[in-house]
Design an enzyme around this catalytic site. Structure first.
Site, PDB file in Angstrom:
ATOM      1  N   HIS A 135       0.844  -1.195   0.000  1.00  0.00           N
ATOM      2  CA  HIS A 135       0.000   0.000   0.000  1.00  0.00           C
ATOM      3  C   HIS A 135       0.883   1.250   0.000  1.00  0.00           C
ATOM      4  CE1 HIS A 135      -4.077   1.690   0.985  1.00  0.00           C
ATOM      5  NE2 HIS A 135      -3.304   2.745   1.167  1.00  0.00           N
TER       6      HIS A 135
ATOM      7  N   HIS B  78       2.709   4.135   1.064  1.00  0.00           N
ATOM      8  CA  HIS B  78       2.903   4.710   2.392  1.00  0.00           C
ATOM      9  C   HIS B  78       4.369   5.056   2.598  1.00  0.00           C
ATOM     10  CE1 HIS B  78       4.413   0.670   3.246  1.00  0.00           C
ATOM     11  NE2 HIS B  78       4.905   1.121   4.388  1.00  0.00           N
TER      12      HIS B  78
END
Length: 361
Positions: A187, A189
């Site tokens: 993801h 990040h």
């Protein structure tokens, strides 16, 4: 921007940064049954190198390559709660569940085996996760300029907050991207570390900056920036407030510095115009990275900020981006010279790197 602070089930702080002031209230509750965070971080001073080493054995059990439907950074869904209780979000920052440094570490300074040779101390500090988007399949390069600006504002907010945490000496926002770099959560990040010491790299850069300032009366990075802009040989993109160039002694096969024209110590010191301008230029640079080999480029993006309490007048904020990919299917491994002696050997010249990135416009 709307800022909302909440708590996760184990007491960790989570902060929502919404782009719209009229965004819905962030009132979702973390329903997970989580044990308290039990960090055992310790730092030891290498007596031969004079550098601090962090020991964080509790991180051995951290989340490792979960399936997409169990991603802990995606919004929570019915029956699948995550680190973010809300069903959607813009930008979110929360305390790391497996921190390298923690405010809650107990103990006092001592020495290894009580022999007085190797100083040791609790690894007090703070580590946070920054989620750039709720879109699991996105990337920083696919964010809108408005979203990048929100991320910059979140970095500034957290730099200010971590700078007043007891014991924190340096704040380091960064992003690791790609499995080749070592990413275990896909993801989009990044992270922010609040170190309990000034890092070896920053300490060395400050020594060089101090010596240059005393000799020439000017900041060394300012002179490097002026020389690169005058030459133009290694400049790959420019804007009103920022310049992106390949450093003249580049260590990595893909290596870029993004430097503001004005000397500022850290992200909070950037003006609104400088933040907006950075968003546009940075997206340009990241787009070139992904077009370089016609594939998502693994990279590390690291913000170099001045220490929290010392020699801030010598600091000049800049972002360093680099990749270990030297061709579409070839990695640069840190072998004997780099890992053993810290002497870098690059397979490309800085001028060749700049040419390739300019061609990827």
């Amino acid at each position: 921007m709307k800022r909302t602070v909440r708590q996760l089930a184990d007491g960790r702080e989570i902060i929502y940064f919404d782009e719209r002031p009229d965004a819905p209230a962030r009132e979702a509750v973390d329903t997970r049954d989580l044990p308290p965070v039990a960090a055992t971080s310790e730092i030891r001073l290498d007596p031969l190198a004079g550098e601090w080493v962090a020991l964080a054995a509790h991180r051995q059990t951290r989340t490792y390559k979960p399936p997409t439907d169990l991603c802990p950074l995606c919004p929570s869904r019915p029956g699948k709660p995550s680190e973010i209780p809300e069903a959607d979000y813009d930008v979110v920052v929360f305390e790391n569940r497996f921190p390298s440094f923690s405010e809650d570490v107990s103990g006092s300074p001592s020495t290894v085996d009580d022999m007085g040779l190797v100083p040791t101390a609790p690894g007090r500090g703070r580590c946070e996760v920054v989620c750039f988007t709720s879109d699991h399949d996105g990337s920083f390069a696919t964010l809108s300029p408005q979203r990048v600006r929100t991320v910059v504002d979140a970095w500034a907010d957290r730099t200010e907050a971590l700078s007043i945490v007891e014991g924190v000496e340096q704040v380091f926002p960064f992003e690791n991207r790609g499995e080749e770099i070592g990413v275990t959560l896909h993801h989009p990040h990044g992270q922010i570390y609040g170190y309990p010491f000034v890092t070896p790299k920053t300490r060395r850069m400050l020594e060089v900056a101090r010596s240059y300032q005393e000799k020439h009366g000017r900041p060394v990075l300012g002179d490097v920036l002026a020389a690169e802009r005058k030459s133009g040989t290694r400049v790959i993109a420019e804007s009103e407030h920022w310049t992106a160039f390949v450093p003249p002694a580049a260590r990595w096969p893909v290596h870029v510095l993004v430097v503001p024209r004005r000397q500022v110590p850290d992200i909070p010191a950037l003006t609104s115009g400088e933040r907006d301008d950075f968003a546009r230029l940075y997206l340009d640079v990241l787009g070139r990275f992904d077009r370089l080999y016609d594939r998502p480029l693994p990279y590390i993006a690291s913000w170099n900020q001045a220490p929290v309490r010392t020699e801030r007048d010598l600091g000049w904020l800049h972002l360093e981006l680099f990749s270990i990919l030297r061709a579409r299917d070839k990695l640069k491994y840190l072998a004997g010279s780099e890992s053993g002696m810290g002497v870098w050997i690059n397979d490309a010249t800085p001028e060749q790197i700049a040419d390739r990135l300019r061609a990827a416009a």
